[in-house]
Design a protein around this motif. Structure first.
Motif, PDB file in Angstrom:
ATOM      1  N   ILE A 161      -3.374  -0.929  -8.581  1.00  0.00           N
ATOM      2  CA  ILE A 161      -4.767  -0.567  -8.435  1.00  0.00           C
ATOM      3  C   ILE A 161      -4.662   0.942  -7.979  1.00  0.00           C
ATOM      4  N   ILE A 162      -4.935   1.795  -8.446  1.00  0.00           N
ATOM      5  CA  ILE A 162      -5.186   3.207  -7.915  1.00  0.00           C
ATOM      6  C   ILE A 162      -6.739   3.442  -7.471  1.00  0.00           C
ATOM      7  N   THR A 220      -4.653   6.345  -3.325  1.00  0.00           N
ATOM      8  CA  THR A 220      -3.619   5.101  -2.840  1.00  0.00           C
ATOM      9  C   THR A 220      -3.541   4.101  -3.740  1.00  0.00           C
ATOM     10  N   VAL A 221      -2.354   3.712  -3.943  1.00  0.00           N
ATOM     11  CA  VAL A 221      -1.978   2.677  -4.698  1.00  0.00           C
ATOM     12  C   VAL A 221      -1.723   1.118  -4.066  1.00  0.00           C
ATOM     13  N   PHE A 222      -2.388   0.216  -4.546  1.00  0.00           N
ATOM     14  CA  PHE A 222      -2.440  -1.218  -3.985  1.00  0.00           C
ATOM     15  C   PHE A 222      -1.716  -1.995  -5.022  1.00  0.00           C
ATOM     16  N   VAL A 228       0.880  -1.263   0.071  1.00  0.00           N
ATOM     17  CA  VAL A 228       0.140   0.141   0.026  1.00  0.00           C
ATOM     18  C   VAL A 228       0.904   1.271   0.005  1.00  0.00           C
ATOM     19  N   GLN A 229       0.683   2.158  -1.024  1.00  0.00           N
ATOM     20  CA  GLN A 229       1.301   3.633  -1.144  1.00  0.00           C
ATOM     21  C   GLN A 229       0.250   4.466  -0.998  1.00  0.00           C
ATOM     22  N   THR A 230       0.596   5.508  -0.333  1.00  0.00           N
ATOM     23  CA  THR A 230      -0.475   6.543  -0.227  1.00  0.00           C
ATOM     24  C   THR A 230       0.183   8.091  -0.608  1.00  0.00           C
ATOM     25  N   GLY A 231      -0.620   8.878  -0.788  1.00  0.00           N
ATOM     26  CA  GLY A 231      -0.327  10.356  -1.131  1.00  0.00           C
ATOM     27  C   GLY A 231       0.783  10.541  -2.041  1.00  0.00           C
TER      28      GLY A 231
END
Length: 107
Positions: A99-100, A60-62, A39-42
């Protein structure tokens, strides 16, 4: 290889639309699977478009392993919040998906 990085449990929930007795559309969500993701955010989230890298702010990118039937009728439950899928990108010919997604304020 993705397996070392996938350390956050997420739930994929499938949207189901039915009609009630007065023919109004009723939306329910069925939990499909609980899987692991990165999980990557911002500002850490990136979107690749036409060979360039764009920073995706507020998204958020999953990153997940391949999931059969993944489409825009799913949402992601992560950390008690619901994220709605905006973009699905395949990674390295079937290695996984990026996934965005974003949280809807009107929920």
């Amino acid at each position: 290889m993705l397996s070392n990085k996938l350390d956050r449990p997420i739930s994929l929930e499938l949207k189901i639309e039915t009609k009630n007795s007065i023919l109004e559309t009723v939306i329910t969500w069925a939990t499909g699977s609980t899987i692991f993701a990165t999980v990557q955010t911002g500002a850490q989230a990136y979107k690749y478009t036409q060979g360039s890298i764009d920073t995706v702010i507020g998204k958020t990118v999953f990153t997940i392993r391949p999931f059969a039937g993944l489409n825009y009728n799913y949402r992601i439950n992560y950390g008690g919040q619901y994220y709605y899928i905006e973009s699905i990108e395949e990674i390295n010919r079937g290695e996984g998906y990026k996934i965005i997604a974003s949280v809807k304020e009107s929920e």
